[in-house]
Scaffold this active site. Structure first.
Site, PDB file in Angstrom:
ATOM      1  N   HIS A 171      -3.720   6.014   3.292  1.00  0.00           N
ATOM      2  CA  HIS A 171      -4.425   4.816   2.842  1.00  0.00           C
ATOM      3  C   HIS A 171      -3.806   3.545   3.423  1.00  0.00           C
ATOM      4  O   HIS A 171      -4.512   2.655   3.918  1.00  0.00           O
ATOM      5  CB  HIS A 171      -4.390   4.784   1.310  1.00  0.00           C
ATOM      6  N   ASP A 212       0.845  -1.194   0.000  1.00  0.00           N
ATOM      7  CA  ASP A 212       0.000   0.000   0.000  1.00  0.00           C
ATOM      8  C   ASP A 212       0.885   1.250   0.000  1.00  0.00           C
ATOM      9  O   ASP A 212       1.973   1.233  -0.558  1.00  0.00           O
ATOM     10  CB  ASP A 212      -0.948  -0.032   1.212  1.00  0.00           C
ATOM     11  N   SER A 262     -11.019  -0.992  -1.166  1.00  0.00           N
ATOM     12  CA  SER A 262      -9.737  -0.945  -0.440  1.00  0.00           C
ATOM     13  C   SER A 262      -9.923  -1.220   1.041  1.00  0.00           C
ATOM     14  O   SER A 262      -9.027  -1.751   1.701  1.00  0.00           O
ATOM     15  CB  SER A 262      -9.091   0.435  -0.601  1.00  0.00           C
TER      16      SER A 262
END
Length: 767
Positions: free
Chosen positions: A217, A141, A547
């Site tokens: 994220h 990520d 996600s």
């Protein structure tokens, strides 16, 4: 050197860099795993470098073009090549495929409770798996914020002996940032670096050249999968509770492959290559692109090697929904995860000046009436500047919006960004209005000003009211956090849908998991909205997307790996799929908008970790069976070599496996023109109790006659395998109309243990 000379030299240097960048492109070069020329070299990197030396001029250093040398996820390398060098390289022996580097994109205080995970239950999934202890989740990520309390290692067991990873040092990151929870961290920049020379933007924002997260994220997803328990967690008072990852006892290793301009497949493949050698048990990838053929898909190729090493690979299905066949990461050895909603809401009700109410949702802090309940003038700016209805930067005249509630249509620019635009223009609040694309989907944000999101139907009523009066007014009433009042789970509007584009013989997505309004860890260098202008700071924020669904499934896979360390990745995925729920918490069918969800939206259903830990039966698949499956689909020898690194004869394989069907937990049947029937074989393995009898329950659509033999499976031993066959007989002709679909379900029910209900959905397609 004077200023003008210095400036000229700098411009000349930049121009030469840009010119060089324009003539070179990054490619991933795949080599034969048993290359005939490899024996002449002492190391694999020197062998890889020799290919560049054969194609480049002798004046240039070939090592300056070599970005990565791959050994575990794939045999080959990534390098920058000119067109002429590419043509020369394609002619060399042992080169089996060359692919351009693709840029991909990145696609909780309550969700573990919603899924039934409970610390008080001594017989539940958390206790049976010791909260995932001993399992290592590798997350690819945007990196990690190691100081987050979600990565505190209090109470964690020692780092597993098999771990061979490192804590890579870099900008604002050193080895002391890792601990017994966050046991490893690396970053991969080469593909990003060379691609960014020509696309650099001074407004791109600050990046840490290290595993440290500049985006948020990666911190969010890794804490969702394996974050530690954090008490008194909330987003400025909203959704208060104890934050936990799905596998709070698991170890986490972070591989930073995504940067502000995207995630490059050369970097992703390098991270998978290293993660396999590091010793991860689970790979979690909340990233991807559009569906592409498996032989062009670096994630599919790298993940096959991971699965061969016993590593479960879990990927996001993508956010291309509700468009048909938008599902990405479709390889049958990957667990492909769609997104669902929770029964938690954050009401932000709009009271219009005509006395009517519109339901909205908002994470804006505080349970109060805006401006002490006083209504403000309402404005929807259209026709003034291009994009004013979307609240683009510079599109809102201050004289029109100052002190008012501004209506902004959703789309094009970011939701939170619209609020910042309204605030900068002097607006007092914002109503974010869904368009026909988003319908009633309700992904909320931590806005920088009072704001709420309303659905498409509500937006139609709101705009009609604005047009009906000379001075429309409204106020927003914030209702805090509400749990249990809405039907859930439901399919997220954005969740990508099947059928699979490249492989319709496999039903995708596999399952859905919570992915809407998920609260998890957040970096301290970013405000909760993710905007650079947001000066607020907190340890948690809210995000939505497949996600967010992916790390829920990754954490559940870690629980199963801890409870059943000898299970294969296919067995773990089978347990998750065959125990998934097709009804919501009220016992009614899971909904997709205003209709019951189909298999192309939910796959096998919604994850249920409490049942997955003890599934009764599993559908296991050996890696060589995936090769036979590719042969049965008509993949060429070179394509299969590219995907699996196995040099096989499909003719011989198919002669030895006549009538082969991949032993997948779900079933997908296609009737083409002239076909009336099809037979499917499956094999189940008993992982429950010995002396178990399973009886068939069948739900078939009216368009198909379905026969199953035998209708009872009698197991005498644990790990015993039995097979059954299913005949699908079409009651209508293929090719007489446009493509059509039907669906059903077959379930094996244990006569002594009603919790062992092993479900397999099936889809039927007429072409």
């Amino acid at each position: 050197m004077d200023f003008k000379t210095h400036l000229f030299v700098s411009i000349l240097f930049l121009c030469s860099v840009c010119l060089h960048a324009n003539t070179l492109q990054t490619y991933i070069v795949q080599l034969h795993p048993q290359g005939v020329t490899s024996s002449s070299f002492a190391t694999k990197p020197s062998w890889h470098l020799s290919f560049l030396q054969q194609t480049m001029s002798s004046e240039e250093d070939a090592s300056s073009r070599l970005l990565y040398s791959y050994h575990s996820a794939m045999e080959g390398f990534a390098a920058q090549l000119s067109e002429s060098e590419l043509e020369s390289l394609q002619m060399l022996p042992d080169v089996i495929a060359i692919r351009p580097d693709h840029r991909l994109q990145i696609h909780t205080t309550y969700s573990y409770k919603f899924l039934g995970l409970n610390t008080a239950s001594s017989n539940g999934a958390w206790h049976k798996s010791a909260f995932g202890r001993g399992t290592i989740i590798g997350v690819l990520d945007t990196g990690v914020w190691p100081e987050s309390p979600s990565f505190n290692d209090r109470g964690m067991p020692p780092v597993p002996r098999k771990w061979r990873g490192i804590c890579q040092e870099g900008q604002n990151f050193n080895s002391s940032n890792c601990n017994k929870k966050l046991i490893g961290a690396r970053f991969f920049t080469e593909g990003h670096r060379v691609a960014s020379v020509s696309s650099y933007s001074p407004d791109a924002g600050h990046e840490y050249v290290s595993p440290r997260d500049s985006h948020g994220h990666g911190t969010h997803t890794s804490s969702t999968a394996g974050g530690a328990s954090v008490g008194m967690a909330s987003v400025f008072g909203n959704a208060a509770g104890v934050a936990r990852g799905m596998a709070p006892g698991a170890h986490v290793a972070v591989y930073k492959v995504c940067w502000l301009n995207g995630c490059y497949s050369s970097d992703i493949l390098a991270a998978m290559d290293v993660a396999i050698r590091d010793g991860v048990d689970i790979l979690s990838l909340s990233l991807g692109g559009f569906p592409i053929p498996l032989f062009d898909d670096s994630i599919a190729i790298g993940s096959f090697r991971a699965v061969e090493h016993g590593i479960s690979v879990v990927c996001a299905a993508g956010n291309g929904g509700p468009i048909q066949s938008s599902v990405a990461n479709e390889a049958p050895w990957i667990a492909t995860i769609g997104a669902s909603t929770l029964d938690r809401s954050f009401p932000g009700i709009v009271q219009m000046g005509n006395g009517k109410y519109l339901y909205g949702e908002s994470m804006y802090p505080g349970n109060h009436l805006m401006r002490a309940g006083k209504a403000l003038e309402l404005v929807y700016v259209t026709g003034e500047n291009s994009g004013s209805e979307y609240c683009f930067r510079g599109s809102l005249p201050r004289a029109i919006v100052r002190g008012k509630i501004v209506v902004c249509d959703r789309g094009v620019n970011g939701r939170a960004e619209k609020g910042e635009v309204v605030k900068e223009a002097g607006g007092a609040a914002m109503i974010l209005a869904n368009t026909e694309i988003n319908l009633e989907e309700n992904s909320v944000d931590v806005h920088v000003l009072p704001a709420t999101l309303i659905g498409f139907k509500e937006s139609v009523h709101l705009k009609a009211y604005i047009n009906s009066t000379r001075r429309p007014t409204a106020r927003i009433v914030f209702g805090g956090t509400v749990i249990g009042k809405s039907r859930a789970p439901a399919v997220a509007q954005f969740s990508a849908r099947g059928p699979s584009y490249s492989n319709p013989s496999i039903l995708k997505p596999d399952v859905i998991a919570p992915g809407v309004n998920i609260i998890a860890a957040w970096p301290q260098n970013l405000g909760p909205s993710g905007l650079p202008e947001d000066s607020r700071r907190g340890n948690f924020t809210i995000m939505s997307g497949t996600s967010m669904a992916c790390p829920h499934a990754s954490g559940i896979a870690a629980l199963l790996r801890s409870a059943h360390p000898k299970w294969s990745p296919a067995a773990i995925k089978s347990a998750v799929m065959t125990t998934a729920e097709v009804t919501d918490h009220s016992g009614k069918p899971i909904m997709d908008g205003d209709k019951p969800a189909g298999v192309f939206a939910i796959g096998a259903g919604h994850v249920n970790p409490e049942r997955a830990i003890d599934p009764g039966l599993i559908y296991d698949i050996r890696p060589e069976e995936y090769v036979t499956h590719l042969c049965s689909l008509g993949y060429t020898k070179s394509e299969i070599l590219t995907i699996t690194h196995r040099n096989v004869s499909c003719r011989e394989i198919l002669q030895m496996n006549r009538g082969f069907n991949l032993n997948y937990p779900s079933i997908s049947v296609t009737f083409k023109h002239g076909m009336r029937s099809k037979m499917i074989k499956r094999r189940v393995t008993n992982v429950g109790s010995p002396n178990s009898i399973y009886s068939l329950q069948l739900m078939a659509p009216k368009e198909v006659k379905v026969k199953v033999k035998p209708q009872r499976l009698i197991f005498t031993d644990i790990n015993q395998s039995l097979s059954y066959r299913v005949w699908f007989i079409s009651r209508k002709r293929a090719g007489t109309a446009k493509m059509s679909f039907a669906q059903g379900q077959l379930t094996w029910v244990n006569s002594k243990n009603s919790l062992h209900r092993v479900k397999s959905p099936f889809s039927v397609t007429w072409k």
